[in-house]
Design an enzyme around this catalytic site. Sequence first.
Site, PDB file in Angstrom:
ATOM      1  N   ASP A 184       0.853  -1.170   0.000  1.00 33.01           N
ATOM      2  CA  ASP A 184       0.000   0.000   0.000  1.00 33.01           C
ATOM      3  C   ASP A 184       0.900   1.234   0.000  1.00 33.01           C
ATOM      4  O   ASP A 184       2.082   1.150   0.349  1.00 33.01           O
ATOM      5  CB  ASP A 184      -0.900  -0.017   1.235  1.00 33.01           C
ATOM      6  CG  ASP A 184      -1.818   1.182   1.300  1.00 33.01           C
ATOM      7  OD1 ASP A 184      -2.549   1.418   0.323  1.00 33.01           O
ATOM      8  OD2 ASP A 184      -1.792   1.897   2.320  1.00 33.01           O
ATOM      9  N   ASP A 243      -0.032   5.250   0.699  1.00 35.29           N
ATOM     10  CA  ASP A 243      -0.139   6.296   1.716  1.00 35.29           C
ATOM     11  C   ASP A 243      -0.181   5.670   3.104  1.00 35.29           C
ATOM     12  O   ASP A 243      -1.016   4.826   3.402  1.00 35.29           O
ATOM     13  CB  ASP A 243      -1.398   7.135   1.481  1.00 35.29           C
ATOM     14  CG  ASP A 243      -1.287   8.522   2.106  1.00 35.29           C
ATOM     15  OD1 ASP A 243      -0.177   8.917   2.493  1.00 35.29           O
ATOM     16  OD2 ASP A 243      -2.313   9.204   2.209  1.00 35.29           O
TER      17      ASP A 243
END
Length: 317
Positions: free
Chosen positions: A3, A5
């Site tokens: 992932d 952010d």
Amino acid sequence: MLDLDGVVYVGPDAVPGAADHLAEVRAGGMRLAFITNNASRPPSTVADHLTSLGVQADVGDVVTSAQAAARVLLDRLGPDGRVVLLGGEGLEVALAETGLSVVGPEDDADAVVTGYGPQVVWADIMRASVRIRDGLWWVASNTDLSIPTPYGVAPGHGVLVDTIRRFSGVEPEVAGKPARPLLDETVRRVGGDRPLMVGDRLDTDIEGARNVGIDSLLVLTGVTGLAELVTARPEERPTYVGLDLGALREPQPAPRETGGGWALGGWSGRVVADRLEVDGEGDAGDWWRVVAAAAWSHLDASGTAPSTDDLAPPAAS
């Protein structure tokens, strides 16, 4: 599968040490993929952002929920499908790559696809919502209720999804985490054995990994902290817990159950009168693993999470 952010960067800035950690694990033989629920940016833009932060990333290393949504549409409609698009550049690029035709909100269509797009106008949303209510198939890139912006946390695409859902009474087919299409599309595009999902959110990254049946690593550089970890539902619990991406290069020992609690690496944890207590000393990552084991054991047995008042994580070495 990383992932972005809260894992690799926070807003415009890299997570401290992330670029070095990823360079080292790549040199050690790991294949890296960068995945995001954000459907507004095409992979080339994401790759350029990562490169500017010192993280090596090619366009083929990036997989977005827009690409996953396009795959869902292509698998059902074939390349001759006609799709109404409510979203940004990322979705437009992803649909073009598949050969699907983008049509206007009033045109004959086989489906509607929606994603985050700040320039989407209300008139188009209204028309698409009516058509969804009247039976047009609907694919949503993701259901994230919030997104980070330079001016703070703002409404995400999930807010639009909820609006259309409540109006139409229709549930969309969702492409992004925690639904499985994005992770399936990543494996299809990038390959690799024994996929590992690395994320900072329990309700998208970790739950998504469990939905697909793969291992996951929770890093504590994003939105998950002590309060979220101890209350995690079984479907949100990661295989591994680490402070940051350095955990990819470290052993991940499991706490062992003792007579009155859980122990690992100099730490021991237990729940006393519904309060979680941890004492000892050692590696900060082991402290978090003991906390998770003790808290989840109590939660499963009692139905309530233990209190963590006055419990403070140790500083990382």
